[in-house]
Enzyme design. Sequence first.
Site, PDB file in Angstrom:
ATOM      1  N   GLN A 189       0.792  -1.352   0.062  1.00 60.09           N
ATOM      2  CA  GLN A 189      -0.116  -0.216  -0.044  1.00 60.09           C
ATOM      3  C   GLN A 189       0.859   1.286  -0.073  1.00 60.09           C
ATOM      4  O   GLN A 189       1.887   1.256   0.654  1.00 60.09           O
ATOM      5  CB  GLN A 189      -0.798  -0.022   1.174  1.00 60.09           C
ATOM      6  CG  GLN A 189      -1.948  -1.099   1.172  1.00 60.09           C
ATOM      7  CD  GLN A 189      -3.151  -0.956  -0.030  1.00 60.09           C
ATOM      8  OE1 GLN A 189      -3.199   0.288  -0.413  1.00 60.09           O
ATOM      9  NE2 GLN A 189      -3.443  -1.946  -0.122  1.00 60.09           N
ATOM     10  N   TYR A 208      -6.362 -12.573  -4.213  1.00 64.82           N
ATOM     11  CA  TYR A 208      -5.417 -11.737  -4.585  1.00 64.82           C
ATOM     12  C   TYR A 208      -4.405 -11.215  -3.228  1.00 64.82           C
ATOM     13  O   TYR A 208      -4.494 -10.089  -2.987  1.00 64.82           O
ATOM     14  CB  TYR A 208      -6.096 -10.290  -5.236  1.00 64.82           C
ATOM     15  CG  TYR A 208      -7.298 -10.968  -6.391  1.00 64.82           C
ATOM     16  CD1 TYR A 208      -6.779 -11.141  -7.504  1.00 64.82           C
ATOM     17  CD2 TYR A 208      -8.449 -11.072  -5.818  1.00 64.82           C
ATOM     18  CE1 TYR A 208      -7.718 -11.369  -8.391  1.00 64.82           C
ATOM     19  CE2 TYR A 208      -9.516 -11.438  -6.764  1.00 64.82           C
ATOM     20  CZ  TYR A 208      -8.968 -11.614  -8.153  1.00 64.82           C
ATOM     21  OH  TYR A 208     -10.064 -11.828  -8.996  1.00 64.82           O
ATOM     22  N   GLU A 226      -2.461 -15.935  -4.648  1.00 61.80           N
ATOM     23  CA  GLU A 226      -1.828 -14.848  -5.306  1.00 61.80           C
ATOM     24  C   GLU A 226      -0.925 -15.416  -6.610  1.00 61.80           C
ATOM     25  O   GLU A 226      -0.282 -16.472  -6.363  1.00 61.80           O
ATOM     26  CB  GLU A 226      -0.673 -14.216  -4.244  1.00 61.80           C
ATOM     27  CG  GLU A 226       0.155 -13.296  -4.943  1.00 61.80           C
ATOM     28  CD  GLU A 226      -0.206 -11.948  -5.530  1.00 61.80           C
ATOM     29  OE1 GLU A 226       0.102 -11.552  -6.678  1.00 61.80           O
ATOM     30  OE2 GLU A 226      -1.573 -11.211  -4.972  1.00 61.80           O
ATOM     31  N   ASP A 252      -9.112  -8.648  -2.519  1.00 59.43           N
ATOM     32  CA  ASP A 252      -8.706  -7.448  -2.798  1.00 59.43           C
ATOM     33  C   ASP A 252      -8.150  -7.408  -4.230  1.00 59.43           C
ATOM     34  O   ASP A 252      -7.069  -7.567  -4.306  1.00 59.43           O
ATOM     35  CB  ASP A 252      -7.447  -7.136  -1.822  1.00 59.43           C
ATOM     36  CG  ASP A 252      -7.077  -5.579  -1.893  1.00 59.43           C
ATOM     37  OD1 ASP A 252      -7.457  -4.899  -2.559  1.00 59.43           O
ATOM     38  OD2 ASP A 252      -5.969  -5.128  -1.338  1.00 59.43           O
ATOM     39  N   CYS A 265     -10.417  -0.863  -4.713  1.00 58.48           N
ATOM     40  CA  CYS A 265      -9.767   0.539  -5.194  1.00 58.48           C
ATOM     41  C   CYS A 265     -10.417   1.176  -6.238  1.00 58.48           C
ATOM     42  O   CYS A 265     -10.078   2.422  -6.699  1.00 58.48           O
ATOM     43  CB  CYS A 265      -8.339   0.549  -5.306  1.00 58.48           C
ATOM     44  SG  CYS A 265      -8.005  -0.663  -6.770  1.00 58.48           S
TER      45      CYS A 265
END
Length: 419
Positions: free
Chosen positions: A239, A271, A295, A348, A375
Site C-alpha cells: 500500500q 489476490y 496470489e 482485494d 480501489c
Amino acid sequence: MGESVGTLLELDVTGIAHGGISVARHEGRVVFVSDAIPGERVVARVTEDRKKSFWRADTVSVVTPSEHRVDHVWPEAALDRDPAERPGGAEFGHIALAHQRTLKHDVLVDAFARFAHLDLAETLGHDVVVEAAPGDDAANGLGWRTRVRLHVAEDGTAGPFAARSHDVVPVRSLPLATAAVQQSAPLGRAAMPGASVIDVLAPSDVDGARLVIDDQKPTVITETVGERTFQVDDTGFWQVHHAAAAVLTEAVQDLVDRERLDAEGTHLDLYGGVGLLAAALGDLVGPKARITSVESSGRATEHAQENLAEWIGARAETARVDRWLARTASTATPAERQRYRAGTIVLDPPRSGAGREVVVQIAALQPAQVVYVACDPVALARDVATFADLGYRLQALRAFDLFPHTHHMEAVARLVPIA
C-alpha cells in the site's frame, strides 16, 4: 484528432465523473474537463474529439471559481503552467480537502446507483462517509506517499509523466510524498542518465528512502503494521499511503461479521499479496485458523508463507485466482465444501475488479460472508450487482480517502447470503 482540438470553450461545469474529471456540456455535447470543479465556469482548451459523442478539455483559466477552489498543493500542476506540462497524480490538488471527499462520496453513490442499481443510503440505513486516514487532515493531505515512480526522459531528466501522457515533465517538488521520499528523489535534468524508471520508496523499517532503478533485482524489505511485520520485495506491491495497511487491516476486521465467523471454516484471502489481509483475518479467527492466501506472484506468495507462519493452518498458493477457484470447486470433497461454506472470503482484486467469472466461482463456494476491498468504485459496484444475482447482498460498506489530492479511494464492503 479533429478540427475542434485547440479550440477554447467557456464552459459551465455541472458534475464530477468517475476518474476525477469534471463534466460540462457544449452545444449538447458532453465535455470532460480537467482541473475544474463542479459549479465553476471555466475556459478550457479542447484536447481530444476523436470520439464525437464527447470531447476532452483542459482548464486554462477560471471565470467563476468554486468556493472550494484553493491554491494547488503542487505548484507545478497549477493553472499558470501549460496543461501539457502539468504533472499527473494530483488531479484534485486544487480542491479543498473536505470537498474532495464530498466529490468522492458522490462518485461512489453514483457508481452504485448506475451499476448495482442500489441507493446506498437506503441499502445501508445510513449515508456513506469517505473517511480520512489518521493525520491527513492535520497535514492537509500531504506527505503520505511512501512510493513514487519517476520516469527518465532522453536528456536524463527524472520526473513524473504529464497528466494523461507519457511525456516526462520537470518538477522541483513532490508534495504528496513523505519527507524521506522527497529528500531522496533525484529530480531534475540529467539526474539519472541511461535509466528509464526510478522507484523511490521509504519502507517503514529504515530511515530514509531507497531507489530502485529499472525494476532491478528485488531486495526484501520489512513493513510494520501495528505490532506485526511483513516481508515484501521492494519492487513488489505494498500500500502506498503510509497508514493504508493499518487502516485496511482495521476496516477488514471491522467489516467481518463475528457471528458469521466460524473458527472451523476454511477461509480464503484472494489476490492475497504478501498476506496483509490474511493476517487481519487470522487475528480474528485465532491461532488455529485455516486460511489459504491465493496470489499470482510467486515472490509475493513466498513472502506470504513466511508472514503467515504463526498460523499452523495457513498456506499461501501461487495461482491465478480464477484458475485456483475452478480447480478447488472441481476437486473439493463434501467435507471440504462444508468448511468453505463455513468460511469467510476476503478479496482485494486489482483496479479492474474481480469480474463476473471470479464472482460466480466465489458464490459457488457459498461462503458465510465475503469482505471485498476495492480501489475502484465502478468495478466494486459491478461486482456487487453480480453477487446480488447469485444470492449475496451488500450489508455494510466503508470508504477511505487513502489517496488525498487524487480521485482515488478505497472501499471495503461486506456481502452476505440473502436470507
